[in-house]
Design an enzyme around this catalytic site. Structure first.
Site, PDB file in Angstrom:
ATOM      1  N   LYS A 106       0.657  -1.099   0.138  1.00  0.00           N
ATOM      2  CA  LYS A 106       0.104   0.167  -0.170  1.00  0.00           C
ATOM      3  C   LYS A 106       0.907   1.201   0.454  1.00  0.00           C
ATOM      4  CE  LYS A 106      -4.382   0.709   0.345  1.00  0.00           C
ATOM      5  NZ  LYS A 106      -5.544  -0.115  -0.336  1.00  0.00           N
TER       6      LYS A 106
HETATM    7  P1  NAD Z   1     -13.399   6.889  -3.053  1.00  0.00           P
HETATM    8  O1  NAD Z   1     -12.481   7.842  -2.783  1.00  0.00           O
HETATM    9  O2  NAD Z   1     -14.055   6.960  -4.235  1.00  0.00           O
HETATM   10  O3  NAD Z   1     -14.583   7.233  -2.642  1.00  0.00           O
HETATM   11  C1  NAD Z   1     -14.452   7.236  -0.813  1.00  0.00           C
HETATM   12  C2  NAD Z   1     -15.445   8.287  -0.322  1.00  0.00           C
HETATM   13  O4  NAD Z   1     -16.513   8.126   0.905  1.00  0.00           O
HETATM   14  C3  NAD Z   1     -16.627   9.313  -0.946  1.00  0.00           C
HETATM   15  O5  NAD Z   1     -17.527   9.145  -0.882  1.00  0.00           O
HETATM   16  C4  NAD Z   1     -16.529   9.949   0.742  1.00  0.00           C
HETATM   17  O6  NAD Z   1     -17.008  11.162   0.626  1.00  0.00           O
HETATM   18  C5  NAD Z   1     -17.076   8.964   1.229  1.00  0.00           C
HETATM   19  N1  NAD Z   1     -15.774   9.658   3.257  1.00  0.00           N
HETATM   20  C6  NAD Z   1     -15.149   9.334   2.840  1.00  0.00           C
HETATM   21  N2  NAD Z   1     -15.140   9.904   4.585  1.00  0.00           N
HETATM   22  C7  NAD Z   1     -16.239   9.552   5.320  1.00  0.00           C
HETATM   23  C8  NAD Z   1     -16.643   9.108   6.459  1.00  0.00           C
HETATM   24  N3  NAD Z   1     -16.008   9.338   7.235  1.00  0.00           N
HETATM   25  N4  NAD Z   1     -17.924   8.998   6.125  1.00  0.00           N
HETATM   26  C9  NAD Z   1     -18.499   8.304   5.072  1.00  0.00           C
HETATM   27  N5  NAD Z   1     -18.112   8.948   4.052  1.00  0.00           N
HETATM   28  C10 NAD Z   1     -17.024   8.768   3.560  1.00  0.00           C
HETATM   29  O7  NAD Z   1     -13.046   5.604  -2.723  1.00  0.00           O
HETATM   30  P2  NAD Z   1     -13.451   3.885  -3.137  1.00  0.00           P
HETATM   31  O8  NAD Z   1     -12.616   3.451  -3.612  1.00  0.00           O
HETATM   32  O9  NAD Z   1     -15.242   3.913  -3.201  1.00  0.00           O
HETATM   33  O10 NAD Z   1     -12.237   3.454  -1.622  1.00  0.00           O
HETATM   34  C11 NAD Z   1     -13.447   3.495  -0.449  1.00  0.00           C
HETATM   35  C12 NAD Z   1     -13.032   2.174   0.313  1.00  0.00           C
HETATM   36  O11 NAD Z   1     -13.047   1.128  -0.169  1.00  0.00           O
HETATM   37  C13 NAD Z   1     -12.055   2.450   1.233  1.00  0.00           C
HETATM   38  O12 NAD Z   1     -11.649   1.781   2.166  1.00  0.00           O
HETATM   39  C14 NAD Z   1     -11.304   1.542   0.012  1.00  0.00           C
HETATM   40  O13 NAD Z   1      -9.280   1.047   0.330  1.00  0.00           O
HETATM   41  C15 NAD Z   1     -11.500   0.424  -0.137  1.00  0.00           C
HETATM   42  N6  NAD Z   1     -11.469  -0.249  -1.996  1.00  0.00           N
HETATM   43  C16 NAD Z   1     -11.301   0.431  -2.749  1.00  0.00           C
HETATM   44  C17 NAD Z   1     -11.340   0.188  -3.910  1.00  0.00           C
HETATM   45  C18 NAD Z   1     -11.254   0.618  -5.240  1.00  0.00           C
HETATM   46  O14 NAD Z   1     -11.047  -0.767  -5.839  1.00  0.00           O
HETATM   47  N7  NAD Z   1     -11.475   1.618  -5.241  1.00  0.00           N
HETATM   48  C19 NAD Z   1     -10.941  -1.575  -3.600  1.00  0.00           C
HETATM   49  C20 NAD Z   1     -10.678  -2.319  -2.464  1.00  0.00           C
HETATM   50  C21 NAD Z   1     -11.506  -1.359  -0.992  1.00  0.00           C
END
Ligand code: NAD
Length: 417
Positions: A106
């Site tokens: 990461k």
């Molecule tokens: P992103 O940046 O596209 O979206 C994150 C979202 O979470 C946004 O809508 C933001 O406003 C919201 N957010 C931030 N802080 C918050 C809070 N305190 N309460 C509620 N909402 C909040 O990110 P993403 O890629 O969608 O990732 C989201 C999660 O999924 C993360 O934990 C990431 O590690 C995990 N993840 C993502 C992927 C991927 O392919 N993008 C893969 C595996 C895991």
């Protein structure tokens, strides 16, 4: 809330439970509890107004016993090296649970991207990639998007690495735009995988998705895709939130419409009139059958787990439920489909992207989605069997599978020299 909970302690506690069930050798357990490499960098960026700002970033590789390391780049003001290490460790187990040939890594930069212009974001990315270039590469460690980064950022990562090599290296990073060697289906892959395992879990619990009320925390890449696909699958999304707060309507929310109108703009969904406005924490406690936390870590803890109404929790985010919350859910009979299984769709299609880039031979979206669904379903089924065998919860069952595969690979390779 995440700032008060050390997610690395959380990740190590989870590992200890699996190590105990597997009766893992103490030395081997110690190897797996530590990252193999951590690089912390401080680097300057000239801002648009001419000022120089120094940023802190890091890249952490947890374990490479099963192949090159793989893991996203997170841009967020609260990240630190411990959290990045926990996320790298979870990547190791995730790749092993779904049996793709990677270890975990990461990267992160402590930054609020909302304060940067596009040009500043590009300069920050290019300089950060240069700082960590001794670690990353198509055969060694392959970054991808995470919170705060997207396909445009991955394009800059790829271009920077290509400039340094003197030739284009599309396989050095995944989550790229399609025209630069990205894979069809990658953007939606994590949310799609979440919904595949959600449907499997609904079947196991004898629930009916057509009657299910679903709450999704986070409306970014994972949350919005999962919300749209679960709606398409017949479920009713009654609550969603972003970093600013949430909205709730027991009769259902028009997810596609909300996405078209407000996605990509934190706080936007709260302009929607036909719903009650709630805080992020209140949303988690509203009436529903299924909860998809898809934002950040440590959102469901011993403080609020008892108040969560859902019978099924599918972790789109990494580490949204703490071990204390897990115990409460286990006692209440709530099924938690853990992150290392539920959100593995992203890294699975990243793996497909890498394979396509190395071969310069690209697949159609339908082929990607079929292959993704097959791996998600078979991994769910393996974890479900491990639950029965070890008479344990789903997180521990997934960890037992993942940790065992990594431990076996480590033993087979032996300790050098
Ligand atoms: P992103 O940046 O596209 O979206 C994150 C979202 O979470 C946004 O809508 C933001 O406003 C919201 N957010 C931030 N802080 C918050 C809070 N305190 N309460 C509620 N909402 C909040 O990110 P993403 O890629 O969608 O990732 C989201 C999660 O999924 C993360 O934990 C990431 O590690 C995990 N993840 C993502 C992927 C991927 O392919 N993008 C893969 C595996 C895991």
């Amino acid at each position: 809330m995440s700032t008060h909970i050390n997610v690395l302690d959380m990740a190590r506690e989870q590992l200890a439970v699996a190590a105990n069930i597997l009766d893992l050798d103490k030395g081997l357990h110690n190897v797996l509890a530590q990252p193999m490499r951590q690089l912390i960098v401080h680097f300057p960026v000239v801002l648009d107004n001419g000022e120089v700002q120094v940023f802190e970033g890091c890249r952490v590789q947890h374990n490479a016993a099963r192949g090159p390391t793989k893991g996203g780049l997170r841009y967020h003001p609260d990240v630190d090296v411990d959290e990045t290490t926990a996320l790298a460790m979870w990547m190791t187990w995730k790749c092993a649970v779904v049996n793709i040939p990677y270890g975990g890594a990461k990267g992160s930069v402590k930054v609020d991207i909302k304060k940067l212009s596009k040009r500043e974001l590009e300069k920050l990315t290019r300089r950060f990639v240069t700082e960590i270039s001794s670690m990353i590469g198509e055969r060694s460690d392959i970054p991808a998007p995470d919170i705060g980064t997207n396909s445009q950022v991955m394009a800059w990562v790829m271009d920077t690495m290509s400039m340094q090599k003197g030739h284009t290296v599309p396989g050095a990073v995944t989550g790229k735009p399609i025209e630069l060697g990205g894979s069809e289906g990658r953007t939606e892959a994590t949310g799609r995988g979440v919904v595949v395992v959600l449907e499997e879990a609904v079947r196991v619990l004898n629930m009916n998705l057509a009657n299910a009320r679903i709450i999704v925390q986070g409306f970014g890449n994972v949350g919005s895709t999962a919300a749209k696909l679960v709606e398409e699958a017949g479920g009713t999304v009654v609550g969603i939130s972003d970093a600013v707060g949430g909205i709730y309507n027991p009769k259902g929310l028009p997810v596609h419409d909300l996405f078209n109108r407000y996605s990509g703009r934190d706080g936007g969904i709260r302009e929607f009139k036909d719903a009650e406005k709630v805080t992020n924490m209140e949303l988690l406690e509203m009436p529903c059958d299924i909860l998809i936390p898809a934002a950040i870590a440590a959102q469901v803890t011993k403080e609020n787990a008892d108040k969560v109404k859902a019978r099924l929790i599918v972790e789109g985010a990494n580490g949204p439920c703490t071990p204390d919350a897990d115990h409460i859910f286990s006692d209440k009979g709530v099924l938690v489909v853990p992150d290392i299984l539920a959100n593995a769709g992203g890294v699975i299609v990243s793996y497909f992207e890498w394979v396509q880039d190395l071969q310069n031979f690209f697949w159609e979206e339908n082929e990607v989605n079929i292959k993704l669904t097959k791996i998600m379903r078979s991994s769910f089924s393996a974890v479900e069997s491990a639950m029965m065998t070890h008479k344990t919860d789903m997180r521990t069952a997934a960890l037992v599978i993942g940790v065992k595969r990594v431990a076996d690979a480590t033993i087979r390779r032996g300790i050098f020299p």
